[in-house]
Design an enzyme around this catalytic site. Sequence first.
Site, PDB file in Angstrom:
ATOM      1  N   GLY A 303       0.842  -1.189   0.000  1.00  0.00           N
ATOM      2  CA  GLY A 303       0.000   0.000   0.000  1.00  0.00           C
ATOM      3  C   GLY A 303       0.878   1.240   0.000  1.00  0.00           C
ATOM      4  N   GLY A 304       1.830   1.211   0.918  1.00  0.00           N
ATOM      5  CA  GLY A 304       2.754   2.334   0.990  1.00  0.00           C
ATOM      6  C   GLY A 304       4.056   1.890   1.604  1.00  0.00           C
ATOM      7  N   MET A 305       5.100   2.672   1.360  1.00  0.00           N
ATOM      8  CA  MET A 305       6.411   2.396   1.952  1.00  0.00           C
ATOM      9  C   MET A 305       7.008   3.728   2.364  1.00  0.00           C
ATOM     10  SD  MET A 305       8.669   0.252   2.898  1.00  0.00           S
ATOM     11  CE  MET A 305      10.071   0.881   3.825  1.00  0.00           C
ATOM     12  N   GLU A 306       7.412   3.774   3.637  1.00  0.00           N
ATOM     13  CA  GLU A 306       7.785   5.035   4.273  1.00  0.00           C
ATOM     14  C   GLU A 306       9.192   5.510   3.929  1.00  0.00           C
ATOM     15  OE1 GLU A 306       7.251   2.041   5.620  1.00  0.00           O
ATOM     16  OE2 GLU A 306       8.482   1.647   7.394  1.00  0.00           O
ATOM     17  N   ASN A 307       9.612   5.414   2.683  1.00  0.00           N
ATOM     18  CA  ASN A 307      10.960   5.855   2.341  1.00  0.00           C
ATOM     19  C   ASN A 307      11.132   7.317   2.761  1.00  0.00           C
ATOM     20  OD1 ASN A 307      11.711   3.333   1.200  1.00  0.00           O
ATOM     21  ND2 ASN A 307      10.419   3.838  -0.560  1.00  0.00           N
ATOM     22  N   HIS A 330      -0.419   6.997   7.755  1.00  0.00           N
ATOM     23  CA  HIS A 330       0.432   5.900   8.221  1.00  0.00           C
ATOM     24  C   HIS A 330       1.884   6.107   7.770  1.00  0.00           C
ATOM     25  CE1 HIS A 330       1.188   1.602   9.290  1.00  0.00           C
ATOM     26  NE2 HIS A 330       2.116   1.746   8.362  1.00  0.00           N
ATOM     27  N   GLU A 331       2.074   6.315   6.483  1.00  0.00           N
ATOM     28  CA  GLU A 331       3.460   6.441   5.990  1.00  0.00           C
ATOM     29  C   GLU A 331       4.127   7.690   6.563  1.00  0.00           C
ATOM     30  OE1 GLU A 331       4.362   3.756   4.992  1.00  0.00           O
ATOM     31  OE2 GLU A 331       2.466   2.914   4.302  1.00  0.00           O
ATOM     32  N   HIS A 334       5.388   7.160  10.096  1.00  0.00           N
ATOM     33  CA  HIS A 334       6.683   6.460  10.159  1.00  0.00           C
ATOM     34  C   HIS A 334       7.861   7.444  10.232  1.00  0.00           C
ATOM     35  CE1 HIS A 334       5.983   2.182   9.940  1.00  0.00           C
ATOM     36  NE2 HIS A 334       5.241   2.255   8.850  1.00  0.00           N
ATOM     37  N   GLU A 353       5.562  -0.766  13.203  1.00  0.00           N
ATOM     38  CA  GLU A 353       4.210  -0.775  12.617  1.00  0.00           C
ATOM     39  C   GLU A 353       3.099  -0.543  13.638  1.00  0.00           C
ATOM     40  OE1 GLU A 353       3.937  -0.423   9.594  1.00  0.00           O
ATOM     41  OE2 GLU A 353       5.881  -1.100   8.848  1.00  0.00           O
ATOM     42  N   ASP A 409       9.893 -11.958   3.790  1.00  0.00           N
ATOM     43  CA  ASP A 409       8.846 -11.420   2.929  1.00  0.00           C
ATOM     44  C   ASP A 409       7.449 -11.737   3.417  1.00  0.00           C
ATOM     45  OD1 ASP A 409      10.253  -9.945   1.109  1.00  0.00           O
ATOM     46  OD2 ASP A 409      10.813 -11.734  -0.024  1.00  0.00           O
ATOM     47  N   TYR A 417       0.796  -4.892  13.781  1.00  0.00           N
ATOM     48  CA  TYR A 417       0.131  -3.615  13.510  1.00  0.00           C
ATOM     49  C   TYR A 417      -0.917  -3.288  14.582  1.00  0.00           C
ATOM     50  CZ  TYR A 417       1.939  -3.317   8.705  1.00  0.00           C
ATOM     51  OH  TYR A 417       2.750  -3.199   7.604  1.00  0.00           O
ATOM     52  N   ARG A 591      -0.779  -5.183  -6.053  1.00  0.00           N
ATOM     53  CA  ARG A 591      -0.611  -4.925  -4.620  1.00  0.00           C
ATOM     54  C   ARG A 591      -0.987  -6.189  -3.868  1.00  0.00           C
ATOM     55  NH1 ARG A 591      -4.164  -0.590  -1.158  1.00  0.00           N
ATOM     56  NH2 ARG A 591      -3.386  -1.185   0.910  1.00  0.00           N
ATOM     57  N   MET A 592      -0.008  -6.721  -3.108  1.00  0.00           N
ATOM     58  CA  MET A 592      -0.176  -8.042  -2.479  1.00  0.00           C
ATOM     59  C   MET A 592      -1.445  -8.168  -1.650  1.00  0.00           C
ATOM     60  SD  MET A 592       3.131  -9.843  -0.886  1.00  0.00           S
ATOM     61  CE  MET A 592       4.019  -8.361  -0.578  1.00  0.00           C
TER      62      MET A 592
HETATM   63  N1  BES Z   1       6.587  -0.493   6.080  1.00  0.00           N
HETATM   64  C1  BES Z   1       5.337  -0.993   5.641  1.00  0.00           C
HETATM   65  C2  BES Z   1       5.436  -1.855   4.420  1.00  0.00           C
HETATM   66  C3  BES Z   1       6.254  -3.123   4.598  1.00  0.00           C
HETATM   67  C4  BES Z   1       6.139  -3.892   5.746  1.00  0.00           C
HETATM   68  C5  BES Z   1       7.100  -3.542   3.603  1.00  0.00           C
HETATM   69  C6  BES Z   1       6.894  -5.049   5.884  1.00  0.00           C
HETATM   70  C7  BES Z   1       7.856  -4.686   3.739  1.00  0.00           C
HETATM   71  C8  BES Z   1       7.747  -5.446   4.885  1.00  0.00           C
HETATM   72  C9  BES Z   1       4.348   0.135   5.375  1.00  0.00           C
HETATM   73  O1  BES Z   1       4.486   1.234   6.200  1.00  0.00           O
HETATM   74  C10 BES Z   1       2.971  -0.408   5.625  1.00  0.00           C
HETATM   75  O2  BES Z   1       2.686  -0.782   6.734  1.00  0.00           O
HETATM   76  N2  BES Z   1       2.152  -0.439   4.589  1.00  0.00           N
HETATM   77  C11 BES Z   1       0.792  -0.910   4.683  1.00  0.00           C
HETATM   78  C12 BES Z   1      -0.127   0.261   4.827  1.00  0.00           C
HETATM   79  C13 BES Z   1      -0.890   0.415   6.015  1.00  0.00           C
HETATM   80  C14 BES Z   1      -1.837   1.579   6.067  1.00  0.00           C
HETATM   81  C15 BES Z   1      -1.100  -0.617   7.017  1.00  0.00           C
HETATM   82  C16 BES Z   1       0.459  -1.628   3.403  1.00  0.00           C
HETATM   83  O3  BES Z   1       1.278  -1.630   2.502  1.00  0.00           O
HETATM   84  O4  BES Z   1      -0.627  -2.175   3.301  1.00  0.00           O
HETATM   85 ZN    ZN Z   2       3.850   0.791   8.156  1.00  0.00          ZN
END
Ligand code: BES
Ligand code: ZN
Length: 653
Positions: A303-307, A330-331, A334, A353, A409, A417, A591-592
């Site tokens: 969904g997002g990645m907090e780069n 959320h991002e 972070h 998280e 992964d 979370y 998106r997974m």
């Molecule tokens: N940092 C995570 C994405 C992540 C987690 C990538 C573990 C690789 C391994 C990101 O901040 C995240 O939590 N994304 C969520 C969004 C959210 C609102 C819960 C997502 O991608 O669904």
């Molecule tokens: Zn996150």
Amino acid sequence: MRSFRTVACVLALAALTLAACNRQPSPDPTAPGPAPTQDTPVTADRDEHSYAEPDKVVIDDLALDLDLDFDTRTLAGTATYTLAWRDDSADTLVLDTRDLTIERVEGERDGQWHALAFALDDAHATLGSRLVVQTPERDTRVRVTYRTSPQASGLQWLTPEMTEGGILPFMFSQSQQIHARSWVPLQDTPAVRYTYTATVRTRPDVMVLMSADNAPDAQRDGTYTFTMPQRIPSYLMAIAAGDLVFEAISDRAGVWAEPTMIERAVAEFDDTERMIETTEQLYGPYRWERYDLLILPPSFPYGGMENPRLSFITPTVIVGDKSLVSLIAHELAHSWSGNLVTFASPKHGWLNEGVTSYVENRIVEALFGKEFSDMEYVIARDALEGEIDGMSDAEQALALRPGTEIGPDDPLSGVVYDKGAWFLHFLEERFGRETFDPFLRGYFDHFAFQSITTEQFVDYAREHLLAPNPGTVTDEELDAWIYGTGIPESAPRVLSPRLGLVDSARLAWLGSAQLPPQQLTGEWTTQEWIHFLEGMPETLSLEQMAQLDTAYQFTGTPNGELAMRWYPLAVRSAYMLAFEPMTEFLRSVGRMKLVMPVYTALAQTPEGLALAREVFAQARPTYHPITAAAVQRIIDQARPETSPAAEPPADAG
Ligand code: BES
Ligand code: ZN
């Protein structure tokens, strides 16, 4: 939906020891820019996902000089490290790599580069190849000349057809958890933090961005330079290249996206500056200067990645009504929980998280009201309660027990979370916001630019929250949250009256086939629709499916949060009318979180599995390597219930 897998532990796991608290004086919280330089603390907790030996030497600064080539799908060039040696008897530098070709390693002595001997081990399935460099002189600067593989697990290379605009190619990285090593040789553990600079050369019509100081007015000319003056862990290294344009939201925030997407993205996310201001009021200054969003193609696996300075965002949350913008909260959150105060290893996932999910909910409450943030909280907790019973005891604890291995992964679980966020909500309720908010702010200041363990959080909370407020939370209650299983007795229960109305409407419809009145559903947000679908029985009759579909057009919905719930219900109910749009959805989105539930539902029957295989074969070239691997696992592990037609004849050997 965040499923959690445990695999047998093959590596010797260090017990969850109390980390040696190599604390530094808190930096001035109001000062932006780099915090402590020398002597970045390294926790005693060994990160079993890295070969690095940070007790001997740490990377202090990284300088990249890379050519980015879309034709060969490679990054090639040099990584130059400035090293801080910690052990006088050390004579090797151990780096993490995966699928990298290492051409040369050199050390600098008296201004000259000298060849250093090195060995690249055979690849370990998850960890990649250990690179051992002989450094008898403990050189301060070491340079590795290398190139990536076109299959690098942390990069996705997209043809123009896989982009919105269809003209220029695109590439982007996803380094978390341990994929940075597939595009830069690194000490790929969050226990090590370093500053970096980069020069990247590519075709002149393409824009390149990194998790660094992207200039909003940067000219496209094929050579781009970056500086990241704040210390970051390797999983926050990021790069993207494509037909990207910028539009500002405020002086310090804006959106990068393909030209055809930029207006919609800016309209959806124009609350970003207000989100930053809200978080600053709660938890202190935003310390990373700019905060921009990069909208990726739909194959982005998360969904997002907090780069840092540049959150990577899926386009699937742009639904036109801002109903999914808590992802941005959320991002952004972070930037405090994760990027500023970082987990020492993914084992302490809740520190990133869980704290972030709590902060996210506070931002959403401040911007959109408590009714709305409560709906999101209740939806998350319902999902957690549904998921936690099926987990092993060890996985149910916030502090993972020694011997519990998480695959790098594996999607992080709802425990990480939502139990994490629930724990902070519990503390907030007991101590009151007037005490808890300053505590959390003090925590971010105290550990700013450090990587810490669960035990360090617990020690800090005992000292700065529990001890000064005796009789509010007992040690037993704290331990139950951190080390216990399930949801502790002390958990606060939030009710959402708006979701209560949805429950009544669903029940009434299931009993009477009477759909709720338009005046009611006309006001529903995505969250109410999610809850409406979440509470449905395992299967519905074809009449029921058709009635819902006619009234609400779930089939073909552009809202992925609804698609990921409707299509599995359609599969289980054998509602064939949804199948063609469903396969189109699986082919167009990577998106997974959105595609996995659909593949999982399909894999339950032989016919469904056959369809899953067929669609996956078509979609795979467009999927990110992480999504492709996750779908492959579902298909490989499928044990579809044998339907009568597929049963072998009785006399078959
Ligand atoms: N940092 C995570 C994405 C992540 C987690 C990538 C573990 C690789 C391994 C990101 O901040 C995240 O939590 N994304 C969520 C969004 C959210 C609102 C819960 C997502 O991608 O669904
Ligand atoms: Zn996150």
